[in-house]
Design an enzyme around this catalytic site. Structure first.
Site, mmCIF file in Angstrom:
data_model
loop_
_atom_site.group_PDB
_atom_site.id
_atom_site.type_symbol
_atom_site.label_atom_id
_atom_site.label_comp_id
_atom_site.label_asym_id
_atom_site.label_seq_id
_atom_site.Cartn_x
_atom_site.Cartn_y
_atom_site.Cartn_z
ATOM 1 N N TYR A 159 0.910 -1.497 0.549
ATOM 2 C CA TYR A 159 0.143 0.318 -0.378
ATOM 3 C C TYR A 159 0.736 1.599 -0.037
ATOM 4 C CZ TYR A 159 -3.999 2.458 1.546
ATOM 5 O OH TYR A 159 -4.079 4.256 0.744
ATOM 6 N N LYS A 163 0.899 3.664 -3.162
ATOM 7 C CA LYS A 163 1.125 5.828 -3.245
ATOM 8 C C LYS A 163 1.903 6.253 -3.041
ATOM 9 C CE LYS A 163 -4.003 4.652 -2.358
ATOM 10 N NZ LYS A 163 -4.668 5.856 -3.153
#
Length: 256
Positions: A159, A163
């Site tokens: 994740y 990002k």
């Protein structure tokens, strides 16, 4: 918090991940502000529900069911909206996914899916819809990033990587699209109290230590992200471009 009033009458906004959470709220906020909206999501029944809510605001709403972990479905969704809308003014790349797990236990399929949805899908959608925006001479793209794009978080290797990458993609998009009168920015919120966020962070024993690190002492209401998206998409800030708007209550203002 009340929604700030903006007028997007005559505009078209495409929102991915539009059936739940932040994406749903952003799509409906644009509809309430007068924009026609295009929705992307995986669940057709939920897409219909959001479409009906949007149409009740007196605007046009189209949707495309798509699994954004698949490149071909990203392309199909973007091409669909190019066909059904004569102009596309705004794209909000919101869809995101996470599989919390420690790096030593990393599932490679989870890694691939996370990077595909969170990073590759925005690139594909922005490639196709950005080309339409170049042709029409204007546009506005907003990438929904995360506070996880600014520092490492345990059990979030994929994740965080996605990002961090999305922030970099946002900067490149700003450099390449800016000369075509297309503004590109990102929004990086900390924990947002959507129904899912409330479910995950509803336990005070889990939430309070995190809130204690936030100078303003609380998590974010969905309206605070929605208002930021409307602000960045509006004509009120024509020179905000290539920025990552951090909404974290001051977490990143603290060194220790």
């Amino acid at each position: 918090m009340k929604q700030v009033r903006y007028d997007f009458s005559g505009k078209v906004a495409i929102v991915t991940g539009a059936t739940k959470g932040i994406g749903r709220e952003i799509a409906l906020a644009f509809a309430k502000a007068g924009a026609d909206v295009g929705l992307v999501g995986r669940n057709e029944a939920e897409l219909v529900q959001v479409r009906d809510r949007a149409v009740s605001c007196g605007v046009r709403c189209e949707f495309k069911k798509a699994d954004l972990s698949l490149a071909e479905e990203c392309e199909q969704a973007a091409e669909y909206f190019c066909r059904v809308f004569p102009v596309i003014d705004i794209l909000v790349n919101n869809a995101g996914i996470s599989f919390p797990e420690r790096l030593e236990s990393l599932d490679i399929e989870h890694w691939n899916t996370t990077l595909n949805v969170n990073l590759r899908a925005p690139a594909i959608l922005s490639k196709i819809l950005g080309k339409r925006m170049i042709q029409q001479g204007h546009g506005n793209i907003i990438n929904i990033s995360s506070n996880a794009s600014l520092a490492g978080i345990e059990e979030h290797a994929a994740y965080c990587a996605s990002k961090f990458g999305l922030n970099g993609l946002t900067k490149v998009m700003a450099v390449e699209f800016g000369p075509h009168n297309i503004r590109v920015n990102g929004i990086a919120p900390t924990v947002v109290l959507t129904p899912m966020g409330t479910q995950v962070w509803g336990d005070p024993d889990k939430a309070d230590p995190v809130k204690a690190k936030i100078p303003l002492g609380r998590f974010i209401d969905p309206d605070e992200v929605t208002n930021a998206a409307l602000f960045l998409a509006s004509d009120a800030v024509p020179m905000i471009h290539g920025e990552i708007l951090v909404i974290d209550g001051g977490v990143n203002a603290k060194l220790y």
